[in-house]
Design an enzyme around this catalytic site. Structure first.
Site, PDB file in Angstrom:
ATOM      1  N   ARG A  58       0.941  -1.425  -0.034  1.00 24.72           N
ATOM      2  CA  ARG A  58       0.124  -0.104  -0.144  1.00 24.72           C
ATOM      3  C   ARG A  58       0.747   1.245   0.180  1.00 24.72           C
ATOM      4  O   ARG A  58       0.432   2.367  -0.436  1.00 24.72           O
ATOM      5  CB  ARG A  58      -1.231  -0.438   0.951  1.00 24.72           C
ATOM      6  N   GLU A  95       6.524  -7.058  17.086  1.00 19.95           N
ATOM      7  CA  GLU A  95       5.905  -7.848  17.531  1.00 19.95           C
ATOM      8  C   GLU A  95       6.487  -9.716  18.140  1.00 19.95           C
ATOM      9  O   GLU A  95       6.517  -9.732  19.196  1.00 19.95           O
ATOM     10  CB  GLU A  95       4.395  -8.022  18.154  1.00 19.95           C
TER      11      GLU A  95
END
Length: 176
Positions: A58, A95
């Site tokens: 994107r 993460e």
């Protein structure tokens, strides 16, 4: 224009407890898409930007449009192994693991004022890795431009010292 109304919230995607902010309705609305690009261009048009850095996928959409309007080059950043020429790489922590981005090693010239453009910033970790890659190659980060910021995840803490423009900011996971 109310860009927030052009963002679709999808609960529990890609996993339970996450609200995915889908920009597809914004992209489908020609006026909203133009407005988003124009807002970024307006903010950075007098900042001597010499290139736009956008990561797949994107970041390519918004970054290439902004580069076109500003009349500057576009630097595509890809996942490892996707670019055909000699690359420069930046590894960064996620993460739950590691990831990396690569650019052609001749894409960023020393002294280039590079604007990093993407659709969304969450924790800021990936965005900071993009800045690190630009700086590793001798470029100067002219700033960051995001369509959506998940402010409740405090990405600006990782991007401290850089200018950050966000067109839409969510202050909580549940905010619409």
């Amino acid at each position: 224009m109310d860009l927030r109304s052009k963002i679709r919230s999808i609960p529990d995607f890609p996993k339970k407890g996450i609200v995915f902010r889908d920009i597809t309705p914004l992209l489908l609305d020609k006026d909203a898409f133009r407005y988003a690009v124009d807002q970024i261009v307006e903010h950075y048009k007098d900042r001597q930007v010499t290139s736009i850095f956008g990561a797949e996928a994107r970041g390519f959409i918004f970054g290439a449009a902004v580069a076109y309007v500003l009349g500057v080059g576009f630097i595509p950043a890809r996942k490892p192994g996707k670019l055909p020429y000699t690359t420069s790489r930046m590894d960064y922590a996620l993460e739950y693991g590691m990831d990396a981005l690569e650019v052609h090693n001749d894409a960023i010239k020393p002294g280039d004022r590079t604007l990093i453009v993407d659709d969304l910033v969450a924790t800021g970790g990936t965005a900071k890795a993009k800045a690190d890659l630009v700086e590793k190659e001798g470029g100067i980060v002219a700033g960051f431009a995001f369509v959506v910021e998940l402010a409740f995840l405090n990405p600006r803490k990782k991007l401290e010292g850089y200018e950050v423009l966000s067109l839409i900011s969510y202050d909580s996971e549940d905010s619409e």
